[in-house]
Design an enzyme around this catalytic site. Structure first.
Site, PDB file in Angstrom:
ATOM      1  NE  ARG A   2      -3.819   0.740   2.045  1.00 45.82           N
ATOM      2  CZ  ARG A   2      -3.735  -0.545   2.049  1.00 45.82           C
ATOM      3  NH1 ARG A   2      -3.233  -1.450   2.729  1.00 45.82           N
ATOM      4  NH2 ARG A   2      -5.101  -1.068   1.597  1.00 45.82           N
ATOM      5  NE  ARG A  57       6.828  -0.146   6.077  1.00 48.86           N
ATOM      6  CZ  ARG A  57       5.646   0.092   6.604  1.00 48.86           C
ATOM      7  NH1 ARG A  57       5.168   1.342   5.909  1.00 48.86           N
ATOM      8  NH2 ARG A  57       4.808  -0.629   6.834  1.00 48.86           N
ATOM      9  CE  LYS A  59      25.375  -9.040  -4.111  1.00 50.75           C
ATOM     10  NZ  LYS A  59      25.866  -7.969  -5.305  1.00 50.75           N
ATOM     11  CG  HIS A  73       3.904   5.086   8.422  1.00 49.69           C
ATOM     12  ND1 HIS A  73       4.451   5.454   7.076  1.00 49.69           N
ATOM     13  CD2 HIS A  73       3.257   4.114   8.036  1.00 49.69           C
ATOM     14  CE1 HIS A  73       3.738   5.098   6.266  1.00 49.69           C
ATOM     15  NE2 HIS A  73       2.943   4.018   6.581  1.00 49.69           N
TER      16      HIS A  73
END
Lengths: 376, 376, 376
Positions: free
Chosen positions: A51, A101, A80, A129
């Site tokens: 979303r 994120r 890595k 957020h």
């Protein structure tokens, strides 16, 4: 260059400005089709969140820009073991702005310090957020015509619900706000938010376990999910869970202009039948999320006709470098190589310091006499 | 707004129109470079299918549009258990049209009912894959100059081959079609397709195990893969498998204008050596698949110069809601929350009902006296 | 159409031309915004490599083109076992140029032979990674103003470091090159490269274990990572590892115009503190990598104003088909179906043949009397 880590990084005036821009985009989309032509957004999603990612991508495309990046860490160099800082420095060569994120708290902040382009925190663990909160504010503003003088009910898991904490904090800067906290006892709003946010700003609030009886007085009902895992007592969970599922009959006593909100995704805490009720606003929130992200991208790229001169706040706080160590295992400082442990002295009298990455309080009291003072 | 779930959702006239548009795109690509400028295609692939996904993406890019989405469920909210309906409602805020691939039958149909933008079924389990069939029809039309008066051989796994069932059904609406069914006994075309499609439409057909002797009479040879797992008898498999591998020598008796088709990906059922034969059309199919998807996107977005007014068929059928339950474990109704179980009464005399999502026949006879009649 | 598999596929003149184009892009980016309008790059990454993939994507977007593809094999048809050749033929219907990363050596070469569009090798196992080498050459050229008369130190794992082998080989075509090989004994440059590249081209070189004492004479220091796993003797590793970590104090004796390079991603072999030193060029390499890829895409699409007529080299070598078999388990010929085993007779006197896909030497001597001679 400026990044967005926390909704409070923005002044009330800047938030008004973002809302104005979003409203203008909604009314005159054609004016924005080419605004970001030739610009690139990098979506660096170290954990999946369709979303949020698609909202950023749609936002950039509607501004005429392009998008690149990854939607999971395992398809990224992170596999890595590259540091967040190096990834940010690298991606600064490929894109004009980053939406990140990350499961670790403070990771986007580390990226914003290492890279040379603006970084938007698209969710860092349980920490922040901000674009969700901005989407919520735009929705409230559009539905009610104001951000002041509102009675807002928060229902569900108020203990762990990041979006709830963040929206309450954002609303605490407006006047005439009343808050109704609806949750089982086990999932009450944490004391530090009640004290440091609600009480400190003289925001009247009530706490209750009863959704139905609370509904009539509300202008906004902000629903969140209750996860069974959160309950120590399974019977308690089974006894309560249905009472926090919003159904059409529970809405009978509600105001005709109530706005029902939800950060989504939902599981079953709002019955599908409610979707057809004109008071259901959670899919409007989704759409508003796209528009506020468009406004934010324009602002951070310096492309919005801004009334306010954007300037870095010069910060007179005291910072403590490599003296205290952050003990939060979910903090980016727990794994990023050669990352200085930096704390901000938030309460000199009490010697309280907070990690600048995750804002966790230091486990040791720090008495400030003379420490290395650096610019965060 | 109209979606495409099944090739038969389109009338023969509409298919002709799509083929005309595709041919026009092939001849005048420049006329289409900007047709979808500012439009967005959402590719929602809950299971990987690179060929189909890239074909849709290439189609949208060649129309000047943009693409967003996901290529696997694990990088999507689905992982968090969001319903297909909620995802469709959300993505309707981000895009203009959806191409959905899903392991469960009927999932794209559920999305088309929940969302507010057109949805193209890009494959729902073993159920439908209409754009493959449209690509096959465009290829036949381009190679043979007609869709009537053709002898078409289907070779391989005719029992489980979804594309074969779908193409046979689509061709059953044309005249002068003859079908040759070439398969081992264990993988013969299911009886219900022979009866309900071939016999019902008076389409002459023959069944044989022998590819080589069948080839000379064919205008089209549609190859499919035989999976060893399908055989109960391993020896039987080993005895037969090579006889269904198309090689250059097997083509010796074929017509000079035979068209060899295959839905791809192939494993070894067509020798690489055949690729250089001018009669090999399976990579032309790939290219045609892109062009027919371009035509379809234009049609569903209302951007094609259409001779036909697109209208929802008003449907006088009887639907049975929440009385019968679909027992097909691969049906979306088996897991989508609060999804009504709806059956269409397809044979009132016999009381036969089919699930509107996966078309499975109800396990119970339904005698229609008065049931809730709703619009699908 | 021409593809790039190996840096040596390009003549020195063509490399100069790419460098000129890259420099022109850096100076006049606006001239290139629309060069690839309507073109599509397919990134086919069978193993993740974010840096390389994003670099190609950014390059194509900055040329005004579009990008499609996949970033991992498991979201691709490869999971269904489709051959690289078929994927290349299919993607040739969707895109104008391919950038392929594959764990098997020679896979991009197989794609370039099967497909009908140019293919860029974006890394095939431990074999080649030409765009990294081109990025290195552009960086050296920009930092030093020349590719001749340079003393270049290579530090770290010189035994397994693909980028090192490739850059040494590319530099061997320039004059006045001196090489200092800095590594632990266990990770020395392989003998065949010392003989066939350095000695054959009369390039003076020294081998040492000591980084610090080597630094003062260097114009370029090319750092690479040392992986503990590579050491048979753990104590040896622990004794050495710190001595190959570049720190600010180790740089004290270095020239003021030294250029420190690294292919990235780094783990800890260069201290973060070095990033602020003006001699640190590894993030410039990242940026240059994008620009040289832009130049390469333009060249392979025939869109660059080229001084040189690009022509396939007609190849008079002897090729041996399906007589010898490649025994390299990491070679694409070990699994690609119906792929001919083709060897090139590289040393007729000694009867030495090399696999055309992975360049491994045949395990058998081949005495050429009359073999099938084919065009590679």
């Amino acid at each position: 260059m400026r990044s967005l880590m926390n909704p409070l990084d923005l002044s009330v005036e800047e938030i008004d400005e973002l809302i104005d821009t979003a409203n203008d985009i909604i009314e005159n989309p054609a004016d924005y089709f080419e605004k970001c032509k030739g610009k690139k957004l990098a979506v660096l999603f170290y954990e999946p969140s369709t979303r949020t990612r698609l909202s950023f991508e749609a936002a950039m495309y509607e501004l005429g820009g392009e998008v690149l990046g990854f939607s999971e860490a395992n398809s990224s160099s992170a596999a890595k073991g590259e540091s967040v800082s190096d990834t940010a420095k690298t991606v600064s060569c490929y894109a004009d702005i980053i939406a990140m994120r990350h499961p670790l708290e403070g990771a986007p902040y580390v990226a914003s310090r290492a890279g040379s382009i603006p970084v938007i925190n698209a969710g860092d663990g349980g920490h922040n957020h901000p674009t969700q909160t901005l989407a919520d504010l735009l929705t409230i503003s559009r539905e009610k015509g104001r951000l002041n003088d509102l009675t807002i009910g928060f229902c569900g898991d108020l203990k762990f619900g990041r979006t709830v904490h963040s929206l309450i904090t954002a609303l605490s800067r407006y006047t005439g706000i009343r808050v109704v906290l609806i949750s089982p006892d086990e999932l009450k709003l944490p004391g530090y938010i009640r004290r440091d946010v609600l009480e400190k700003n003289d925001i009247p609030y009530t706490q209750t376990e009863d959704l139905v009886s609370s509904i009539p007085e509300l202008d906004i009902l902000y629903m969140t999910r209750i996860q069974g895992e959160r309950f120590s007592d399974r019977d308690e969970y089974n006894r309560l869970k249905d009472s926090y599922i919003l159904t059409t009959d529970k809405l009978e006593g509600a105001k005709s202009d109530l706005a029902v909100m939800h950060p989504l995704p939902r599981v079953n805490e709002i019955s599908i039948a409610v979707d057809d009720d004109p008071r259901a606003c959670y899919f409007k929130q989704v759409r508003n999320g796209k528009y506020i992200r468009m406004a934010l991208i324009l602002k951070l790229l310096g492309l919005s006709k801004s009334k306010h001169e954007i300037i870095e706040q010069t910060d007179k706080s005291v910072y403590v470098k490599n003296i205290l160590t952050c003990k939060n295992p979910r903090c980016i400082s727990s794994c990023e190589q050669e990352l200085a442990h930096i704390f901000k002295l938030t309460d000199p009298e009490a010697g309280v310091c907070r990690c600048i990455y995750c804002e966790a309080i230091a486990d040791k009291r720090f008495d400030y006499i003379a420490g290395e003072v650096i610019k965060a």
